[in-house]
Motif scaffolding. Sequence first.
Motif, PDB file in Angstrom:
ATOM      1  N   ASN A 144      37.321 -50.011  48.933  1.00 35.35           N
ATOM      2  CA  ASN A 144      36.986 -49.086  47.837  1.00 35.35           C
ATOM      3  C   ASN A 144      37.886 -49.318  46.629  1.00 35.35           C
ATOM      4  OD1 ASN A 144      34.938 -47.912  49.291  1.00 35.35           O
ATOM      5  ND2 ASN A 144      36.264 -46.323  50.152  1.00 35.35           N
TER       6      ASN A 144
ATOM      7  N   LEU B 192      36.108 -48.268  43.100  1.00 35.87           N
ATOM      8  CA  LEU B 192      35.533 -46.956  43.367  1.00 35.87           C
ATOM      9  C   LEU B 192      36.644 -45.940  43.552  1.00 35.87           C
ATOM     10  CD1 LEU B 192      32.804 -48.052  45.950  1.00 35.87           C
ATOM     11  CD2 LEU B 192      32.444 -47.436  43.553  1.00 35.87           C
ATOM     12  N   ASP B 193      37.818 -46.424  43.896  1.00 30.66           N
ATOM     13  CA  ASP B 193      38.956 -45.562  44.155  1.00 30.66           C
ATOM     14  C   ASP B 193      40.174 -46.239  43.529  1.00 30.66           C
ATOM     15  OD1 ASP B 193      40.397 -43.467  45.091  1.00 30.66           O
ATOM     16  OD2 ASP B 193      40.072 -43.862  47.229  1.00 30.66           O
TER      17      ASP B 193
ATOM     18  N   ASP C 183      35.063 -45.951  31.538  1.00 29.93           N
ATOM     19  CA  ASP C 183      33.907 -46.736  31.103  1.00 29.93           C
ATOM     20  C   ASP C 183      34.101 -48.219  31.398  1.00 29.93           C
ATOM     21  OD1 ASP C 183      32.778 -44.449  30.260  1.00 29.93           O
ATOM     22  OD2 ASP C 183      32.672 -44.965  28.123  1.00 29.93           O
TER      23      ASP C 183
ATOM     24  N   ALA D 209      33.491 -48.793  35.012  1.00 24.55           N
ATOM     25  CA  ALA D 209      32.045 -48.789  35.258  1.00 24.55           C
ATOM     26  C   ALA D 209      31.458 -50.149  34.870  1.00 24.55           C
ATOM     27  CB  ALA D 209      31.373 -47.680  34.458  1.00 24.55           C
ATOM     28  N   HIS D 210      31.948 -50.694  33.769  1.00 26.91           N
ATOM     29  CA  HIS D 210      31.472 -51.996  33.318  1.00 26.91           C
ATOM     30  C   HIS D 210      31.818 -53.075  34.349  1.00 26.91           C
ATOM     31  CE1 HIS D 210      30.221 -54.953  30.338  1.00 26.91           C
ATOM     32  NE2 HIS D 210      31.290 -55.670  30.672  1.00 26.91           N
TER      33      HIS D 210
ATOM     34  N   ARG E 110      32.268 -52.616  37.620  1.00 27.37           N
ATOM     35  CA  ARG E 110      31.410 -52.399  38.788  1.00 27.37           C
ATOM     36  C   ARG E 110      29.998 -52.908  38.520  1.00 27.37           C
ATOM     37  NH1 ARG E 110      34.146 -47.212  38.977  1.00 27.37           N
ATOM     38  NH2 ARG E 110      32.439 -46.226  37.861  1.00 27.37           N
ATOM     39  N   ASN E 111      29.604 -52.825  37.250  1.00 22.45           N
ATOM     40  CA  ASN E 111      28.258 -53.228  36.882  1.00 22.45           C
ATOM     41  C   ASN E 111      28.130 -54.746  36.772  1.00 22.45           C
ATOM     42  OD1 ASN E 111      26.196 -53.352  34.100  1.00 22.45           O
ATOM     43  ND2 ASN E 111      25.527 -52.397  35.996  1.00 22.45           N
TER      44      ASN E 111
ATOM     45  N   PHE F  90      26.992 -51.563  51.054  1.00 22.31           N
ATOM     46  CA  PHE F  90      27.531 -50.526  51.933  1.00 22.31           C
ATOM     47  C   PHE F  90      26.956 -50.659  53.338  1.00 22.31           C
ATOM     48  CE2 PHE F  90      27.241 -48.964  47.628  1.00 22.31           C
ATOM     49  CZ  PHE F  90      28.471 -48.362  47.402  1.00 22.31           C
TER      50      PHE F  90
ATOM     51  N   ALA G 267      28.603 -46.416  41.531  1.00 21.42           N
ATOM     52  CA  ALA G 267      29.054 -47.625  42.218  1.00 21.42           C
ATOM     53  C   ALA G 267      28.407 -48.879  41.640  1.00 21.42           C
ATOM     54  CB  ALA G 267      28.750 -47.520  43.709  1.00 21.42           C
ATOM     55  N   ILE G 268      27.205 -48.742  41.077  1.00 19.06           N
ATOM     56  CA  ILE G 268      26.561 -49.932  40.532  1.00 19.06           C
ATOM     57  C   ILE G 268      26.666 -49.992  39.017  1.00 19.06           C
ATOM     58  CG2 ILE G 268      24.968 -50.194  42.454  1.00 19.06           C
ATOM     59  CD1 ILE G 268      22.859 -48.936  40.671  1.00 19.06           C
ATOM     60  N   GLY G 269      27.525 -49.129  38.433  1.00 18.94           N
ATOM     61  CA  GLY G 269      27.858 -49.334  37.026  1.00 18.94           C
ATOM     62  C   GLY G 269      27.500 -48.234  36.058  1.00 18.94           C
ATOM     63  N   ALA G 270      27.026 -47.067  36.555  1.00 20.89           N
ATOM     64  CA  ALA G 270      26.745 -45.979  35.617  1.00 20.89           C
ATOM     65  C   ALA G 270      28.062 -45.413  35.101  1.00 20.89           C
ATOM     66  CB  ALA G 270      25.941 -44.886  36.308  1.00 20.89           C
ATOM     67  N   ARG G 271      28.134 -45.216  33.785  1.00 20.21           N
ATOM     68  CA  ARG G 271      29.322 -44.591  33.209  1.00 20.21           C
ATOM     69  C   ARG G 271      29.146 -43.075  33.263  1.00 20.21           C
ATOM     70  NH1 ARG G 271      28.347 -47.521  27.751  1.00 20.21           N
ATOM     71  NH2 ARG G 271      26.298 -46.871  28.512  1.00 20.21           N
TER      72      ARG G 271
ATOM     73  N   ARG H 120      34.426 -38.377  40.609  1.00 19.59           N
ATOM     74  CA  ARG H 120      34.960 -39.724  40.854  1.00 19.59           C
ATOM     75  C   ARG H 120      33.984 -40.433  41.783  1.00 19.59           C
ATOM     76  NH1 ARG H 120      40.450 -40.777  42.565  1.00 19.59           N
ATOM     77  NH2 ARG H 120      39.731 -39.791  44.492  1.00 19.59           N
ATOM     78  N   PRO H 121      33.742 -41.722  41.527  1.00 18.16           N
ATOM     79  CA  PRO H 121      32.722 -42.431  42.307  1.00 18.16           C
ATOM     80  C   PRO H 121      32.913 -42.273  43.803  1.00 18.16           C
ATOM     81  CG  PRO H 121      33.666 -43.865  40.613  1.00 18.16           C
ATOM     82  CD  PRO H 121      34.366 -42.556  40.501  1.00 18.16           C
ATOM     83  N   ILE H 122      34.168 -42.413  44.261  1.00 18.29           N
ATOM     84  CA  ILE H 122      34.378 -42.401  45.705  1.00 18.29           C
ATOM     85  C   ILE H 122      34.108 -41.018  46.287  1.00 18.29           C
ATOM     86  CG2 ILE H 122      36.887 -41.943  45.550  1.00 18.29           C
ATOM     87  CD1 ILE H 122      35.099 -44.275  48.026  1.00 18.29           C
TER      88      ILE H 122
END
Lengths: 248, 406
Positions: A60, A65-66, A86, A89-90, A92-93, A100, B319-323, B398-400
Motif C-alpha cells: 500500500n 495508497l498509504d 493531487d 493521484a497522478h 497512481r494514475n 487487488f 486507487a486508479i488515479g481520481a483526485r 484517504r485512499p487506503i
Amino acid sequence: MPEAHEMSANPVIRIERLYKEYVTDAGSVPVLKDVATTVMPGEFIAIMGPSGSGKSTFMNILGCLDVATSGTYLLNGRDVNTQSGDELAHLRNQVIGFVFQGFNLLPRASLEDNVALPLIYSGIPRAERMVRANEMLEKVGLGSYRRSRPNQISGGQQQRVAIARALVNRPKLILADEPTGNLDTHTSQEIMALFTELNERDGITIVLVTHESDIAAHARRLVRLSDGCIVYDGLVVHAAPAHLETTS
Amino acid sequence: MIGAMLSEAWMAMGANRLRTILTMLGMVIGVCAVILMLAVGQGAQQQVQASIASMGSNLFIILSGSTTSGGVRMGGGATPTLTLADAQAIEELPSVFAVAPSSPGTAQLVYGPNNWSTQVIGTLPSFLTVRDWRLSAGFPFTDSDVRSATRVALLGQTVVRNLFGDEDPVGKTIRIRNSPYVILGVLGAKGQSLDGRDQDDTVLVPVTTAQRKLFGTQFAGTVRFIMAQAESAEVMSAVEKSINELLRQRHRIREGAENDFSVRNLTAMANTAAETAQVMSMMLGAIASVSLLVGGIGIMNIMLVSVTERTREIGIRMAIGARGKDILLQFLLEAIIISVIGCLIGVLLGVGGALAVSKASGMAVLITMASIVTAFVVAATVGIFFGWYPARKASLLRPIDALRFQ
Ligand SMILES: Nc1ncnc2c1ncn2[C@@H]1O[C@H](COP(=O)(O)OP(=O)(O)OP(=O)(O)O)[C@@H](O)[C@H]1O
Ligand SMILES: [Mg+2]
C-alpha cells in the motif's frame, strides 16, 4: 543480458529506512521496521512472508495508497513524501497499476467502462477511452465480454479485467497484492502467465505478493518479509523450501 | 471529463431510482411552494396597488363629527357639521387643488322592468377631478346643474350593467326614489376599493339635488364629508394643518376644545395598506422558503448516506488515479442534477398550481419571471450548498481508508 541494462538505468523504486506504525486504541504497533530496497526497471519481484508480516502494508505504501511513518520512498526518482495529494493521484494514475486480491471492480459498470475508468482521470476523450479499453480487454482475452457486468463473469476473468484496468494507462510498474489469492491453481497459472508476458514482452516492472512458492516461481527476485523486516532478498531459485514458510 | 462525470452521476442516480425521486420530491415541493406563495402574495399586492391608483392621489377626507365626543366614540359623519360653504373656503386655501363635498345615501333605481338599490352620492363636478375619474360615455353635470338642482345623474358601470344591460344609457331617464332623472354620462370602471367594495356600484347627482330633492337634510346646506386634493405629496402635511385651522376658525371652536370634524390623510392610509400587502407577500415567500430549506437538508441527508455506501467505490477510484476534486465534482454533480431537475419540475408545478388556484378561487395571482428565476436560483444554491458538505467529506477520504471500508 537484462542485468547490464538494469544496472545502467535509474531505479523505479528506492526505499530507505522505511518505518510504518499503526496507531490503535491499544497504542502504536510497529509493522515495518527499517525496510530498505531498490527495484530496477524490468524486474519481476515476488514478496512472501507469513500472515501479518506487513506485506500488504508495504504494498500500500509502494502504491501511494498509504504513507510511511518515516523513511524515504523515491518513485521514479521522485520523493513521494513531498508530493501533494493531487500529485500522488497522478502517480497512481500514470505510473502505477494496482491489482487487488479482491479485484475491486465497480459492480454497476460494464467491463469496458471499468477498464476505461483510469483514462477518465487522465482526461482522455471518450472515443479514445473506449478504443484503448477494448484493446486491453482483447489483450487479456476478454474482448467478447466488453458489455458484461463483473458479476456475470468468473473470478479469474474478473482478475483479468482488473489487470486490463491496471494496464490501460501503460504504467511502468504493476503492484499486485495476492492477485491469485482468490483463484484456483489452474486460473492462478493463467494469470501468472499473463504477468510473465507483460514483464518479458512489454518490460513492465512487476512486484507481487503471494503465499505460494509456485506463484513466486514466476518471478526472478524474491523478497521475504518477516515481522516487518526483510529477511531474504535474492534470486527465486535460492529461496528457502516452502515448508520453512510456516515456521519462520 | 465533465461529460464522463455527468453520465456517471446519471448512472449512480439511476441505480437508486426511488431514493433519487424521493430526494427530488423535497426540492419539487419546496420550489412549488415558493412559486405558489409568491404568486398569491404578489397578486394581492398588485390588487392593492390597483385600488390605490383608482382612488386618486394626495387625498384628504374630512368627516363631520369628532372621532371622540364627550368620551363617547362617534362614527364619522354622525352629526352633520360640515357645509358647502366650508368646502368652498377649503378650496380657497393655498396648495389645495380641488375639493368635492359629498352627501351619500342609498336609493332604489328603476328603469323599465329593472330595479337596483345602490349608493347615490350628491356632489360637485370637481368630484371627478379629485377622484381622477373619467367618463366612458356622455358628459358630466355642470355648476349650473348644481345651482339649479336639476335631476341629472352619472351612473357607475355596475349600475349600468344591472339596469340597462347592453343598452346605451346616455340620454335615457331612470327613476330614483320615484322621481325621473336624466342620465348624462357613464363613469369609467374603477374596480375594487381598498376595503373591497365595488366602486362602480355608485350614482353621482348634483349635491343640491341630493340635499333638496332626494334625501333632504335636517340641517340645510350640510354635507357628510368633503374630499380635498392637495397639489402635491410634499404639501400634504401643510394642507392638513391649514384645513384644521380653517375649520376650527369657521366652526368657532375655542382653544383647547375638541374638533367637531376630522381630517384623514387617505393617501397615507393607502400607503400603509400597500406596505401591509408587501409584508404579507414577503412573509408568504419566507414561509415557503422553509420548505425549500427542508428539501436541501433532504439532499444533504441522502448524499451523506450515498457517500457512506459508496466509500469502497471512492477508494477504488482513488486507487486508479481520481483526485480529491474529481470525487468532489462527482458527488456535487449528483446533488446539482437532483436539485436542478427538482427545481424545473417545481417551477412547472408551481406555475400550473398558481393558475389553477386563481381559476378555482378567483384569487388574484401574479407570476413574475423574477419570482421564477429567484426560486430557481435559490433552490439550485440550496442543492449545491447542501451537496457540498457530503461531497467534500468524500473527497477528503484517504485512499487506503476508503478501500478498507467494509
Ligand atoms: N489499519 C490497520 N490498523 C492497525 N493495524 C493494522 C492495520 N492494517 C494492518 N494492521 C496490522 O499490521 C500488521 C501487518 O498487516 P498486513 O496486512 O500488512 O499483513 P500481511 O503481511 O499483508 O498479512 P496477510 O498475509 O494476512 O495479508 C498486522 O499485524 C495487522 O494486524
Ligand atoms: Mg495482505
